[in-house]
Design an enzyme around this catalytic site. Structure first.
Site, PDB file in Angstrom:
ATOM      1  N   SER A 163     -12.430  14.109  -6.041  1.00  0.00           N
ATOM      2  CA  SER A 163     -12.199  13.774  -4.644  1.00  0.00           C
ATOM      3  C   SER A 163     -12.804  14.838  -3.731  1.00  0.00           C
ATOM      4  CB  SER A 163     -10.698  13.568  -4.403  1.00  0.00           C
ATOM      5  OG  SER A 163     -10.471  12.932  -3.172  1.00  0.00           O
ATOM      6  N   ASP A 244     -11.438   2.059  -5.991  1.00  0.00           N
ATOM      7  CA  ASP A 244     -11.456   3.229  -5.122  1.00  0.00           C
ATOM      8  C   ASP A 244     -12.181   2.907  -3.814  1.00  0.00           C
ATOM      9  OD1 ASP A 244     -11.523   5.734  -3.984  1.00  0.00           O
ATOM     10  OD2 ASP A 244     -12.678   6.679  -5.606  1.00  0.00           O
ATOM     11  N   HIS A 276      -8.413   5.366  -7.035  1.00  0.00           N
ATOM     12  CA  HIS A 276      -8.823   6.745  -6.800  1.00  0.00           C
ATOM     13  C   HIS A 276      -7.959   7.730  -7.597  1.00  0.00           C
ATOM     14  CE1 HIS A 276     -10.897   9.809  -4.484  1.00  0.00           C
ATOM     15  NE2 HIS A 276      -9.740  10.342  -4.116  1.00  0.00           N
TER      16      HIS A 276
END
Length: 306
Positions: A163, A244, A276
């Site tokens: 991320s 995601d 995600h």
């Protein structure tokens, strides 16, 4: 005595800023001590990289049956929208332990300073400083950390993250290619569900990165970086998740890197039906374990061409 104000100035899903300057984080600050991991047999300890800034890290290593064998080194940057999360949490301690155990690698999980108290680009600079600190050890005993002096293979240095941490990881490796790294060349870059920007307004970034050049600051949206072809490694591994919301941005990065003129090998891996950073929330699921095994294979491949 100055009174506290409970009046809220700004609120996001990750944190709340009060008008008196206080900040509440809603998750990600749980801490566990370093110790042997009974699930993976990896060991860990905390290290201070910069006493002045407080930059620190948690270092992970697997049991070493052969003390003469050198191990890959993965410098890891955690996610959390640049605002939450820490390598000292149960989530990231567990993930880094799994990576160290499965890969038989040393993992340096960096505790960079977080926004909004420390707005970007501070996290980028902390990550760069952590990488420089790590490679000081490449001279064979020249650094302060015995695990790195004795066991790290500096021909196999990798940078990775998930991320926002993947965003930072890209920045670090690109900077190594543009500015040079006083030490070994980085072998590879691992990006898990990277948090890259696009050309649309982003209120969070406006708060945590006020100095960025909008809308396509290359630190946030590297597909627009004229220096992308100078990425300082020979291999890149990108993970995306079908559900995601950031998937399309990772795919755009993948295509931009291939078209940039960068000389290297890039691989894209997609897992279906997951969201995600699913591997952090469900680390025992089949696809999470496959992700860790894929990273392990990447860290242990023979050196690719540069």
């Amino acid at each position: 005595m100055e009174q506290r104000s409970d009046e809220v100035a700004i609120e996001f899903p990750f944190f709340r800023i009060y008008k008196d300057g206080r900040i509440d984080r809603f998750f990600g600050d749980e801490i566990v001590p370093p110790s042997p991991d009974s699930a993976t047999a990896a060991r860990s300890k905390d290290v201070v990289i910069s006493p002045e800034s407080g930059l620190s890290a948690r270092l992970f290593i697997h049991q070493i049956p052969d003390p003469t064998r050198k191990l890959p080194l993965l410098v890891y940057l955690h996610g959390g929208a640049f605002c939450v999360g820490t390598p000292f949490s149960p989530t990231y301690t567990g993930h880094a332990s799994s990576l160290a155990a499965e890969s038989n690698a040393i993992v340096l999980s960096v505790h960079y300073r977080r926004a909004p108290e420390h707005p970007l680009p501070i996290a980028y600079d902390d990550a760069w400083e952590a990488l420089q600190w790590a490679v000081v050890h490449s001279g064979g005993g020249g650094g302060p950390e015995p695990w790195l002096n004795q066991h790290a293979d500096f021909d196999r240095v990798f940078v990775g993250g998930d991320s926002a941490g993947a965003n930072i990881a890209h920045y670090v490796v690109l900077r190594a290619g543009v500015d040079g790294l006083n030490g070994p060349r980085i072998a590879g870059l691992v990006l898990v569900h990277p948090f890259f920007g696009n050309d649309k307004p982003n209120r969070l970034l406006e708060i945590i990165f006020p100095s960025r050049s909008v809308p396509n600051d290359p630190r946030v949206n590297p597909g627009f970086d004229p220096d992308l072809s100078r990425l300082g490694c020979g291999r890149v591994l990108i993970f995306v998740a079908e559900k995601d919301f950031l998937k399309d941005r990772a795919l755009a990065y993948y295509e931009a890197l291939k078209k940039s003129g960068w000389i290297g090998l890039v691989e894209l891996v997609e897992y279906e039906g997951v969201d995600h950073v699913f591997h952090l929330f469900s680390p025992k699921c089949e696809q999470a374990q496959a992700l860790v095994k894929k990273v392990s294979s990447f860290l242990n491949q023979a050196q690719a061409h540069i």
